[in-house]
Write a protein that holds these residues in place. Structure first.
Motif, mmCIF file in Angstrom:
data_model
loop_
_atom_site.group_PDB
_atom_site.id
_atom_site.type_symbol
_atom_site.label_atom_id
_atom_site.label_comp_id
_atom_site.label_asym_id
_atom_site.label_seq_id
_atom_site.Cartn_x
_atom_site.Cartn_y
_atom_site.Cartn_z
ATOM 1 N N ILE A 1 56.092 107.107 109.450
ATOM 2 C CA ILE A 1 55.718 105.881 108.609
ATOM 3 C C ILE A 1 56.197 107.315 107.513
ATOM 4 C CG2 ILE A 1 54.889 104.306 107.083
ATOM 5 C CD1 ILE A 1 52.977 102.971 109.221
ATOM 6 N N ASP A 2 55.341 108.093 106.840
ATOM 7 C CA ASP A 2 54.920 108.836 105.829
ATOM 8 C C ASP A 2 56.728 109.773 105.384
ATOM 9 O OD1 ASP A 2 53.154 108.498 104.650
ATOM 10 O OD2 ASP A 2 51.903 109.996 105.523
ATOM 11 N N GLY A 3 57.492 110.153 106.132
ATOM 12 C CA GLY A 3 58.214 110.172 106.912
ATOM 13 C C GLY A 3 59.425 109.634 106.856
ATOM 14 N N LEU A 4 59.093 108.310 107.117
ATOM 15 C CA LEU A 4 60.993 107.976 106.764
ATOM 16 C C LEU A 4 60.751 107.357 106.001
ATOM 17 C CD1 LEU A 4 62.664 105.782 107.952
ATOM 18 C CD2 LEU A 4 61.117 104.024 108.231
ATOM 19 N N ALA A 5 59.654 106.895 104.397
ATOM 20 C CA ALA A 5 59.419 106.919 103.529
ATOM 21 C C ALA A 5 60.328 108.041 102.524
ATOM 22 C CB ALA A 5 58.020 106.538 102.624
ATOM 23 N N ILE A 6 60.071 109.492 103.122
ATOM 24 C CA ILE A 6 60.822 109.707 102.689
ATOM 25 C C ILE A 6 61.748 110.311 102.514
ATOM 26 C CG2 ILE A 6 60.484 112.939 102.333
ATOM 27 C CD1 ILE A 6 57.525 112.494 102.839
ATOM 28 N N LEU A 7 62.860 110.396 104.110
ATOM 29 C CA LEU A 7 63.879 110.311 104.325
ATOM 30 C C LEU A 7 64.440 108.547 103.662
ATOM 31 C CD1 LEU A 7 65.871 111.208 105.771
ATOM 32 C CD2 LEU A 7 65.791 109.736 107.533
ATOM 33 N N ILE A 8 63.873 107.770 102.982
ATOM 34 C CA ILE A 8 65.016 106.382 102.317
ATOM 35 C C ILE A 8 65.204 107.390 101.114
ATOM 36 C CG2 ILE A 8 63.664 104.426 100.852
ATOM 37 C CD1 ILE A 8 62.152 103.704 103.477
ATOM 38 N N ASP A 9 63.828 107.911 99.994
ATOM 39 C CA ASP A 9 64.236 108.092 99.172
ATOM 40 C C ASP A 9 64.700 109.043 99.029
ATOM 41 O OD1 ASP A 9 62.415 106.120 97.749
ATOM 42 O OD2 ASP A 9 60.972 107.748 98.145
ATOM 43 N N GLN A 10 65.156 110.208 99.690
ATOM 44 C CA GLN A 10 66.211 111.215 100.001
ATOM 45 C C GLN A 10 67.694 110.577 100.035
ATOM 46 O OE1 GLN A 10 64.900 114.085 103.102
ATOM 47 N NE2 GLN A 10 63.345 115.501 101.920
ATOM 48 N N ALA A 11 67.526 109.444 100.668
ATOM 49 C CA ALA A 11 68.769 109.030 100.744
ATOM 50 C C ALA A 11 69.704 107.991 99.494
ATOM 51 C CB ALA A 11 68.727 107.734 102.547
ATOM 52 N N ILE A 12 68.223 107.656 98.944
ATOM 53 C CA ILE A 12 69.129 107.043 97.440
ATOM 54 C C ILE A 12 68.988 108.486 96.851
ATOM 55 C CG2 ILE A 12 67.866 105.909 95.949
ATOM 56 C CD1 ILE A 12 68.629 104.404 98.098
ATOM 57 N N ASP A 13 68.536 108.843 96.978
ATOM 58 C CA ASP A 13 69.193 110.056 96.198
ATOM 59 C C ASP A 13 70.536 111.328 95.737
ATOM 60 O OD1 ASP A 13 66.952 109.681 93.816
ATOM 61 O OD2 ASP A 13 65.721 111.826 96.014
ATOM 62 N N ASN A 14 70.737 110.913 97.163
ATOM 63 C CA ASN A 14 71.830 111.799 97.508
ATOM 64 C C ASN A 14 72.746 110.808 98.553
ATOM 65 O OD1 ASN A 14 74.210 113.418 98.028
ATOM 66 N ND2 ASN A 14 72.441 115.097 98.689
ATOM 67 N N LEU A 15 73.919 109.787 98.554
ATOM 68 C CA LEU A 15 73.442 108.405 99.071
ATOM 69 C C LEU A 15 74.678 109.268 100.403
ATOM 70 C CD1 LEU A 15 73.208 105.404 97.041
ATOM 71 C CD2 LEU A 15 72.377 105.566 99.503
#
Length: 370
Positions: free
Chosen positions: A327-341
């Motif tokens: 879950i923590d990894g998914l949260a981090i990946l979501i924010d990373q993706a939003i930062d650099n779509l």
């Protein structure tokens, strides 16, 4: 006479196996084949091309006519349905040159069929689908699966699913891997349909989306827990229906994110919503393929996914994947993706176009008949 192709499934519901059938049926119609789709229920959430002949052989009517209670003797019930399908096909359609039997229930029924040229199409990983029965009654479950999938050759929608099949029941029949077709032109055309995003309280490229039935395997619980840990710069749109929908809505409220999570229900045409999204997510615990991934790729929409067994890792690079349950990894990946779509846009593999996939099934069928 053109070759007769028959695609069998339970009903034309709005899921991956049904999208595969409707897309493949159109591809065979384009090849000017005599194409038929046969269902066992009248439910039809998805349209068929007008050139495709649609048949319904209701299995509940077979049970009623023969006074069979399927819960007490499922094998007897399914054998009766198979006989009914055989009679119907031979009298109303003819002898098919290729029959594609989709999903486990149909695979089991068609194990009793006497029709020629049947190929079982496996849309998921058997070890995951039968995880509990394999724990409770391993010998009985494996023997049953050997009966079902030993009856006819098998095609799996990902190589991971094929390897899973072989590891579980052995090389009891001929197998191959044929991915699901992606109808790029149809998807892009459907995505252009006018849709007022404002009615849902969202804006163009201003939200992330998951399109999935509300079923435990789709991982909505993990998704909401992860989303609650993100910066929540974009609302989360959930498209689909299913038995867990009310439970997931309650979870959104409990997590205090219900103002950011939007439930849009089942959408017969989800493509305008996918095309307008900033990011598409797939958080399944297991998949056979991962249809929404390639649909997003067809629309140049960034995608991230759980690295679930077995489809996504064959469609996406490692940077776009996160372990199931992290879950923590998914949260981090979501924010990373939003930062650099743009970093998470992956081009569609052109070998997934419907005409290629349709010919692969024909080639597999010709090998079996040679």
């Amino acid at each position: 006479m053109p070759p007769i192709i028959l695609l069998i499934l339970k009903a034309l519901e709005g899921r991956g196996a049904e999208r595969m059938v409707t897309t493949l049926a159109r591809a065979y119609a384009d090849l000017t084949y005599d194409i038929h789709v046969l269902c066992l229920e009248y439910t039809q959430d998805m349209p068929l091309d007008s050139r495709v002949q649609y048949h319904v052989v209701p299995y509940d009517e077979v049970f009623s006519e023969q006074n069979i209670e399927p819960k007490s003797n499922q094998a007897q019930a399914y054998e009766a349905v198979a006989r009914h399908i055989d009679d119907y096909v031979l009298s109303q359609i003819g002898t098919p040159d290729l029959i594609l039997a989709n999903i486990y229930k149909i695979n089991w029924i068609m194990a009793y069929s006497q029709l020629p040229n049947i190929v079982n199409v496996l849309h998921t990983a058997l070890s995951k689908q039968f995880q509990n029965p394999l724990l409770d009654a391993p010998v009985q479950t494996i023997n049953h699966l050997k009966m079902v999938y030993g009856a006819h050759p098998c095609s799996c929608v990902s190589d991971g699913a094929r390897q899973d099949l072989l590891a579980l029941i052995g090389n009891v029949n001929k197998t191959t891997t044929i991915y699901n077709p992606c109808a790029v032109d149809d998807i892009q055309k459907a995505a252009k349909q006018s849709l007022a995003l404002s009615q849902f309280g969202i804006t163009y490229k201003g939200y992330m989306i998951q399109v999935a039935s509300f079923d435990s395997m789709k991982g909505h619980h993990d998704l909401l827990h992860a989303y609650a840990k993100t910066a929540r710069r974009y609302p989360l749109v959930l498209v689909g229906k299913g038995r867990l929908e009310s439970e997931i809505k309650q979870l959104a409220t409990a997590l205090g994110i219900d103002d950011c999570v939007k439930f849009l229900g089942f959408q017969a045409n989800p493509y305008p919503l996918i095309a307008s999204a900033a990011l598409l997510l797939l958080t399944s615990k297991f998949e056979g393929f991962g249809y929404t991934i390639v649909e997003a790729q067809a629309l140049d929409v960034p995608v991230i996914s759980t690295d679930c067994p077995f489809g996504p890792r064959e469609l996406l690079p490692a940077k776009s994947l996160v372990p199931v349950g992290d879950i923590d990894g998914l949260a981090i990946l979501i924010d990373q993706a939003i930062d650099n779509l743009t970093h998470y846009i992956v081009p569609l593999n052109q070998q997934l176009l419907p005409n290629h996939i349709a010919r692969q099934y024909l080639a597999f069928g010709s090998v079996l008949n040679s």
